[in-house]
Design an enzyme around this catalytic site. Structure first.
Site, PDB file in Angstrom:
ATOM      1  NE  ARG A  39       0.013  -2.078  -3.191  1.00 21.57           N
ATOM      2  CZ  ARG A  39       0.632  -3.236  -3.012  1.00 21.57           C
ATOM      3  NH1 ARG A  39       0.425  -4.241  -3.854  1.00 21.57           N
ATOM      4  NH2 ARG A  39       1.449  -3.396  -2.005  1.00 21.57           N
ATOM      5  CE  LYS A  57       6.753  -0.185   2.570  1.00 23.28           C
ATOM      6  NZ  LYS A  57       6.456  -0.363   1.143  1.00 23.28           N
ATOM      7  NE  ARG A  97      -0.552  -7.635  -0.031  1.00 27.68           N
ATOM      8  CZ  ARG A  97       0.319  -6.774   0.474  1.00 27.68           C
ATOM      9  NH1 ARG A  97       1.345  -7.212   1.208  1.00 27.68           N
ATOM     10  NH2 ARG A  97       0.205  -5.486   0.262  1.00 27.68           N
ATOM     11  NE  ARG A 116       1.625   2.589   2.087  1.00 30.73           N
ATOM     12  CZ  ARG A 116       1.907   1.346   2.473  1.00 30.73           C
ATOM     13  NH1 ARG A 116       2.016   1.057   3.738  1.00 30.73           N
ATOM     14  NH2 ARG A 116       2.095   0.406   1.581  1.00 30.73           N
ATOM     15  NE  ARG A 148       3.821  -8.623  -2.322  1.00 27.15           N
ATOM     16  CZ  ARG A 148       3.963  -7.461  -1.686  1.00 27.15           C
ATOM     17  NH1 ARG A 148       5.111  -7.154  -1.110  1.00 27.15           N
ATOM     18  NH2 ARG A 148       2.979  -6.612  -1.646  1.00 27.15           N
TER      19      ARG A 148
HETATM   20  P1  AMP Z   1       1.523  -2.861   2.765  1.00 25.48           P
HETATM   21  O1  AMP Z   1       1.415  -4.270   3.217  1.00 25.48           O
HETATM   22  O2  AMP Z   1       2.421  -2.016   3.618  1.00 25.48           O
HETATM   23  O3  AMP Z   1       1.817  -2.742   1.295  1.00 25.48           O
HETATM   24  O4  AMP Z   1       0.067  -2.217   2.977  1.00 25.48           O
HETATM   25  C1  AMP Z   1      -1.069  -2.722   2.293  1.00 25.48           C
HETATM   26  C2  AMP Z   1      -2.136  -1.651   2.171  1.00 25.48           C
HETATM   27  O5  AMP Z   1      -2.580  -1.249   3.471  1.00 25.48           O
HETATM   28  C3  AMP Z   1      -1.688  -0.353   1.500  1.00 25.48           C
HETATM   29  O6  AMP Z   1      -1.730  -0.414   0.093  1.00 25.48           O
HETATM   30  C4  AMP Z   1      -2.717   0.626   2.056  1.00 25.48           C
HETATM   31  O7  AMP Z   1      -3.964   0.499   1.420  1.00 25.48           O
HETATM   32  C5  AMP Z   1      -2.886   0.149   3.486  1.00 25.48           C
HETATM   33  N1  AMP Z   1      -1.929   0.828   4.371  1.00 25.48           N
HETATM   34  C6  AMP Z   1      -0.904   0.279   5.064  1.00 25.48           C
HETATM   35  N2  AMP Z   1      -0.242   1.218   5.758  1.00 25.48           N
HETATM   36  C7  AMP Z   1      -0.862   2.391   5.493  1.00 25.48           C
HETATM   37  C8  AMP Z   1      -0.644   3.733   5.894  1.00 25.48           C
HETATM   38  N3  AMP Z   1       0.364   4.059   6.705  1.00 25.48           N
HETATM   39  N4  AMP Z   1      -1.474   4.692   5.411  1.00 25.48           N
HETATM   40  C9  AMP Z   1      -2.503   4.387   4.598  1.00 25.48           C
HETATM   41  N5  AMP Z   1      -2.765   3.145   4.170  1.00 25.48           N
HETATM   42  C10 AMP Z   1      -1.951   2.148   4.610  1.00 25.48           C
END
Ligand code: AMP
Length: 216
Positions: free
Chosen positions: A171, A13, A160, A88, A127
């Site tokens: 996740r 994404k 990460r 999400r 990653r």
């Molecule tokens: P990402 O980099 O998009 O994978 O986001 C990393 C982490 O941030 C996710 O695994 C969630 O814990 C949190 N996070 C990011 N966006 C959201 C969202 N829209 N709703 C809830 N948690 C989020």
């Protein structure tokens, strides 16, 4: 033009959102990046959110909705937004719809990246992410020029916390339970456009561009 990009963790994404953002002159709202930046800066939000993301869970809806609402109040240049990592959950999607109504914005399209779960585990565990700029690499398919160092700013790369095995498993489960229903939500709204996310970065992008060029 306001685009949402949806897909499981590791689907690409963020990578695709950056390409879309450059091509169509959009503002990228990446909630994961915003939370990580808050964490780096030691804000209350960053510390609170880290309790959830470090173990692969979702940050509660009220925190995320508030965050997006604040971000969308800021004046931004360009032709609209690309939402990467938000919404999400269906609750977040409903709130985003309200915010769009308040700001008289309309949703152009929702790009859904389809990738199978075995591939995601491979991608996420290999990653590595720049500790400073957030650029991501894949140890085998997209390694940095110098091992362990970001090509862009020479800062060290790290894994990460939520790309470690136990968090990855969580996740993907959270994605199935809470985010997958979003696809149906956007399908019912007639907005979802599925793209095969298993292809290479350029091929995936070509599919997306083909869809978005028709929306201009
Ligand atoms: P990402 O980099 O998009 O994978 O986001 C990393 C982490 O941030 C996710 O695994 C969630 O814990 C949190 N996070 C990011 N966006 C959201 C969202 N829209 N709703 C809830 N948690 C989020």
């Amino acid at each position: 033009m306001n685009i949402i990009i949806v897909g499981p963790p590791g689907a690409g994404k963020g990578t695709q959102a950056k390409l879309i953002c450059n091509e169509y002159n959009l503002t990228q709202l990446s909630t994961g990046d915003i939370l990580r930046e808050n964490y780096r800066q030691g804000t209350m939000l960053g510390k609170e959110a880290a309790k959830y993301w470090s173990v692969g869970g979702l940050v509660p809806d009220d925190i995320m909705i508030n965050l997006i609402r604040q971000e969308m109040k800021k004046p931004v240049p360009g032709n609209g937004y690309i939402f990467d990592g938000f919404p999400r959950t269906v609750a977040q999607a409903l709130s985003l719809r309200d915010i769009f109504d308040e700001l008289t914005l309309s949703l152009t399209a929702v790009i859904v990246l389809d990738v199978d779960f075995n591939e995601l585990i491979k991608r996420l565990s290999a990653r590595r992410t720049c500790t400073k700029c957030g650029k991501t690499y894949h140890m085998m398919f997209n390694p940095p020029k110098v091992e362990g160092i970001c090509d862009l700013d020479n800062e060290p790369l790290c894994q990460r916390e939520d790309d470690k095995p136990a968090a990855i498993e969580n996740r993907l489960k959270v994605f199935k339970d809470q985010t997958l229903p979003l696809e149906k939500f956007f399908e019912d709204e007639g907005k979802a456009q599925h793209v095969p996310g298993m292809l290479g970065i350029d091929e995936v992008y070509a599919h997306i561009k083909n869809i978005l060029d028709k929306c201009k």
